[in-house]
Design a protein around this motif. Structure first.
Motif, PDB file in Angstrom:
ATOM      1  N   GLN A 489      10.020  72.034  -5.011  1.00  0.00           N
ATOM      2  CA  GLN A 489       8.888  71.557  -4.224  1.00  0.00           C
ATOM      3  C   GLN A 489       9.125  71.745  -2.728  1.00  0.00           C
ATOM      4  N   VAL A 490      10.374  71.660  -2.294  1.00  0.00           N
ATOM      5  CA  VAL A 490      10.695  71.977  -0.895  1.00  0.00           C
ATOM      6  C   VAL A 490      10.366  73.438  -0.622  1.00  0.00           C
ATOM      7  N   SER A 491      10.695  74.299  -1.576  1.00  0.00           N
ATOM      8  CA  SER A 491      10.388  75.717  -1.426  1.00  0.00           C
ATOM      9  C   SER A 491       8.876  75.934  -1.306  1.00  0.00           C
ATOM     10  N   GLU A 492       8.090  75.261  -2.163  1.00  0.00           N
ATOM     11  CA  GLU A 492       6.637  75.402  -2.108  1.00  0.00           C
ATOM     12  C   GLU A 492       6.074  74.818  -0.816  1.00  0.00           C
ATOM     13  N   ASP A 498       0.561  73.701   5.648  1.00  0.00           N
ATOM     14  CA  ASP A 498       0.926  72.424   6.258  1.00  0.00           C
ATOM     15  C   ASP A 498       2.420  72.189   6.100  1.00  0.00           C
ATOM     16  N   ALA A 499       3.208  73.234   6.333  1.00  0.00           N
ATOM     17  CA  ALA A 499       4.639  73.185   6.050  1.00  0.00           C
ATOM     18  C   ALA A 499       5.352  72.077   6.812  1.00  0.00           C
ATOM     19  N   GLU A 500       5.002  71.877   8.095  1.00  0.00           N
ATOM     20  CA  GLU A 500       5.725  70.897   8.897  1.00  0.00           C
ATOM     21  C   GLU A 500       5.627  69.501   8.295  1.00  0.00           C
ATOM     22  N   ALA A 505       7.829  65.011   4.642  1.00  0.00           N
ATOM     23  CA  ALA A 505       7.693  64.135   3.479  1.00  0.00           C
ATOM     24  C   ALA A 505       8.772  64.425   2.441  1.00  0.00           C
ATOM     25  N   MET A 506       8.982  65.705   2.126  1.00  0.00           N
ATOM     26  CA  MET A 506       9.985  66.050   1.130  1.00  0.00           C
ATOM     27  C   MET A 506      11.386  65.717   1.625  1.00  0.00           C
ATOM     28  N   GLY A 507      11.589  65.839   2.921  1.00  0.00           N
ATOM     29  CA  GLY A 507      12.878  65.462   3.494  1.00  0.00           C
ATOM     30  C   GLY A 507      13.171  63.985   3.297  1.00  0.00           C
ATOM     31  N   ASN A 508      12.140  63.148   3.457  1.00  0.00           N
ATOM     32  CA  ASN A 508      12.334  61.712   3.245  1.00  0.00           C
ATOM     33  C   ASN A 508      12.682  61.422   1.790  1.00  0.00           C
ATOM     34  N   THR A 509      12.008  62.112   0.854  1.00  0.00           N
ATOM     35  CA  THR A 509      12.326  61.922  -0.561  1.00  0.00           C
ATOM     36  C   THR A 509      13.761  62.347  -0.852  1.00  0.00           C
ATOM     37  N   LEU A 665      11.827  75.208  10.732  1.00  0.00           N
ATOM     38  CA  LEU A 665      11.201  74.250   9.812  1.00  0.00           C
ATOM     39  C   LEU A 665      12.213  73.289   9.207  1.00  0.00           C
ATOM     40  N   ILE A 666      13.476  73.709   9.139  1.00  0.00           N
ATOM     41  CA  ILE A 666      14.470  72.811   8.554  1.00  0.00           C
ATOM     42  C   ILE A 666      14.587  71.539   9.375  1.00  0.00           C
ATOM     43  N   SER A 667      14.229  71.610  10.658  1.00  0.00           N
ATOM     44  CA  SER A 667      14.294  70.393  11.480  1.00  0.00           C
ATOM     45  C   SER A 667      13.243  69.379  11.043  1.00  0.00           C
ATOM     46  N   ASN A 668      12.091  69.879  10.546  1.00  0.00           N
ATOM     47  CA  ASN A 668      11.093  68.952  10.009  1.00  0.00           C
ATOM     48  C   ASN A 668      11.634  68.247   8.772  1.00  0.00           C
TER      49      ASN A 668
END
Length: 683
Positions: A489-492, A498-500, A505-509, A665-668
């Motif tokens: 899902q991170v990949s998608e 709306d990648a940022e 959101a995925m980072g928080n999960t 984007l990894i910073s997001n």
């Protein structure tokens, strides 16, 4: 012809049975008969075989109804004569005349059934019970009969058959019903099921007392109700509302039991070999003569008794049927009310197990119900699935406290959390991973809910960490499955418009998941590597099973909806089949080296665990066309479109990534990850 004909009830039943046998034979061997005649160049019109099949079937069904009517008239003083060879009863031969008698016949048969069940050991009682079961089977296509049978209390009495038969059959080892009894119970279940089907279609007038007869049966005999569902039709053939209502009542019954399983005393050589202890525990199974006691019985006898307890558990029987019916599963758990919240709590209970050496997992039924209730994000079902997910996560968080609070005795009996339930919780968490991450950053502790206006699940970080710990601590396979879907899902998300925001959101999960594993010291190698092959099988199929991420915005509303429907239904159908060690599905190209990542969780690398998601972000950018496809790189598989999970250890990949467009984007993702406040003590 409309006149009455004298028939022997026994002989006409034999004729009906032989016609059914002929129908079965023609159906089974008709193709071979036609084939042989063609090879022999016979002149017979072979189409007559197919026509005869239908004719014989119709004749057999009609004859069966005549036989039922004749027997009922014999019981209730019908007109006829007695002969040395048996009674001859006058019945209408034309089926229109037989059908006119259906309602009266059904009412009288319901009365006969009640009388037989009131004194099941009386002479002729068993024969009456069996004959009425056969009559129910013969009248499946007769709404008048079924309406009258139900109105006369037939459903309530059918819910007593199991106990009546057990009183006659007795207990033999772990067996409490003989094969003939289970067949008859199945016939009653099929008849009752047909009544509810006709009621749902409007062919039988609605009556709430019919379902109540199963959810609140005479004498509180929930065991007999459970046997109706165990030996009756599959769950997807039942009216979902009825099935849900009975399931709720069965869970309430389970809550009231003093013991669902006997306890197990560990061996203490040379003083005791150990074994099951259930003599004075007040368990429901003692009423069936299932009395395990290692002090007075041998190990083999005790094992057979405990097998019988598991096999005759009425709660497992009904919950397993609900787990075959997605609508019933959602109806049970998918409401914002006290009942659905209570049932979610019941289904995530750690006691869906049988203590022993080794303990046995009884959570497959709950796994299916939980999964079907909360994983369908198709437009038709997303709101009810979301409500179910909110109830389940709230229950899982509370269950984590209950599991951690086990007393010493419970820790011996229930050393680990059930695997089936853990797999379900991992799957549901994967289904709602983006919502969990997005809303968790703003929600206060204790917040759980679902917004039907925005179709969004609302959770909070603290409680979701506890839920993740519950399915992770003793179930590395479930953890690995969730980790795999998280990466996909991170990949998608990285490939979406709306990648940022999605990556935050995925980072928080991901941060919550890391925090959960830190808190339970998940890095111990034995928790991951003891079944590494199983983990890899689950990981490699997770791309197929956990495909629940929302479609990228650029696909448009129609395309997004179609993708969600496809993934939602695929998920609901497939996850139910997965998560057990015996399953080895087809491998998917998207694999993740979870062992490497998980073994590092409790080290100083925990706070930079988000680095392991860089290949997933890069993969999403490539697949979406945001960056050019790498050429000639060892870390990229152009056929599968995947990046090696260990790519962050490859200097060529790191150089490519540093210079790739959108690598920031990894910073997001890191922002979301840091929001989970991962610390080395998991607090």
């Amino acid at each position: 012809m409309n006149e009455y004909v004298g028939v022997d009830p026994v002989r006409i039943r034999k004729l009906a049975d032989r016609l059914k046998d002929l129908e079965s034979a023609l159906s089974k061997h008709g193709a071979l008969i036609r084939k042989n005649f063609k090879e022999w160049d016979g002149s017979l019109d072979l189409s007559l075989i197919a026509k005869q099949l239908h004719a014989v079937g119709d004749d057999g069904r009609d004859m069966a109804k005549r036989a039922d009517l004749a027997r009922n008239l014999e019981e209730h003083g019908g007109m006829g004569v007695c002969t040395p060879d048996g009674n001859i009863l006058d019945i209408p031969w034309d089926m229109s005349g037989v059908r006119k008698e259906s309602a009266k016949e059904a009412k009288q048969e319901a009365e006969t059934l009640k009388k037989a069940l009131d004194d099941p050991k009386a002479g002729g009682s068993r024969e009456d019970i069996k004959a009425i079961a056969q009559s129910l089977a013969d009248h499946q296509d007769d709404p008048a009969y079924l309406t009258a049978f139900a109105a006369a209390g037939g459903i309530a009495d059918a819910a007593r058959v199991g106990t009546a038969f057990h009183q006659e059959d007795g207990t033999h080892g772990g067996k409490v019903l003989n094969d003939d009894s289970t067949k008859v119970i199945g016939q009653y279940a099929t008849g009752i099921n047909r009544i509810f089907a006709l009621q749902k279609s409007g062919k039988i007038p609605p009556n709430p007392d019919y379902a109540k007869a199963l959810s609140d049966p005479p004498g509180g005999d929930m065991w007999s109700v459970g046997m109706l569902f165990k030996y009756g039709p599959k769950g997807d053939q039942w009216d979902p509302t009825v099935l849900s209502q009975v399931g709720g009542a069965m869970l309430d019954w389970r809550d009231k039991q003093k013991a669902m399983r006997p306890s197990y005393a560990s061996a203490s050589p040379p003083y005791s070999a150990g074994g099951y202890v259930g003599k004075d525990d007040g368990g429901w199974y003692h009423s069936l003569g299932l009395d395990p006691d290692y002090l007075s019985k041998g190990a083999d006898d005790n094992d057979r008794i405990v097998d019988g307890i598991r096999d005759n558990d009425p709660a497992l029987a009904v919950i397993s049927r609900i787990g075959e019916n997605p609508d019933a599963s959602r109806d049970l758990l998918g409401h914002d009310n006290d009942a659905s919240k209570r049932y979610a709590k019941d289904l995530v209970d750690f006691k869906w197990q049988t203590p022993g050496a080794p303990p046995r997992d009884d959570s497959d039924g709950p796994r299916r119900v939980l999964t079907l209730a909360a994983t369908d994000r198709s437009p038709e079902h997303i709101d009810q699935s979301g409500a179910a997910a909110a109830n389940i996560f709230a229950a899982a968080s509370a269950q984590k406290d209950a599991f951690d609070g086990r007393n010493d005795f419970e820790k011996d009996e229930y050393a680990s959390y059930p695997n089936g339930t853990a797999v379900a919780l991992a799957g549901i968490t994967g289904t709602w991973a983006k919502d969990i991450g997005a809303t968790g950053m703003a929600a206060d502790p204790g917040t759980f809910g679902y917004s039907s206006k925005s179709h969004t699940l609302v959770t909070n970080n603290d409680d979701m960490v506890k839920a993740m710990q519950l399915f992770t601590q003793h179930n590395s396979g479930a953890a690995a499955m969730f980790d795999a879907t998280l990466h996909q899902q991170v990949s998608e998300a990285a490939g979406s418009k709306d990648a940022e925001n999605q990556l935050v959101a995925m980072g928080n999960t991901a941060g919550m998941f890391t925090k959960a594993k830190v808190g339970i010291e998940y890095s111990k190698a034995e928790q991951v590597d003891e079944d590494h092959k199983f983990n890899l099988a689950m990981l490699n199929t997770a791309g197929m099973v956990f495909g629940m991420a929302s479609a990228p915005a650029e696909e448009g509303a129609a395309g997004a909806a179609a993708k969600v429907v496809e993934k939602g239904l695929k998920y609901s159908q497939n996850l139910v089949l997965l998560g057990r060690t015996e399953v080895a599905p087809e491998m998917d190209a998207f694999s993740v080296d979870n062992a490497d990542k998980q073994e590092a969780i409790s080290s100083d690398a925990a706070k930079v665990q988000y680095h392991s998601f860089i290949p997933s972000v890069a993969q999403g950018l490539i697949r979406s066309g945001k960056v050019p496809v790498p050429e000639g790189e060892s870390w990229y598989d152009p056929k599968a479109g995947t990046i090696a999970p260990g790519a962050t250890k490859n200097e060529d990949f790191l150089a490519w990534w540093t210079n790739a467009e959108h690598h920031g984007l990894i910073s997001n993702f890191q922002d979301g990850f840091d929001n989970a406040e991962v610390s080395l003590d998991g607090k």
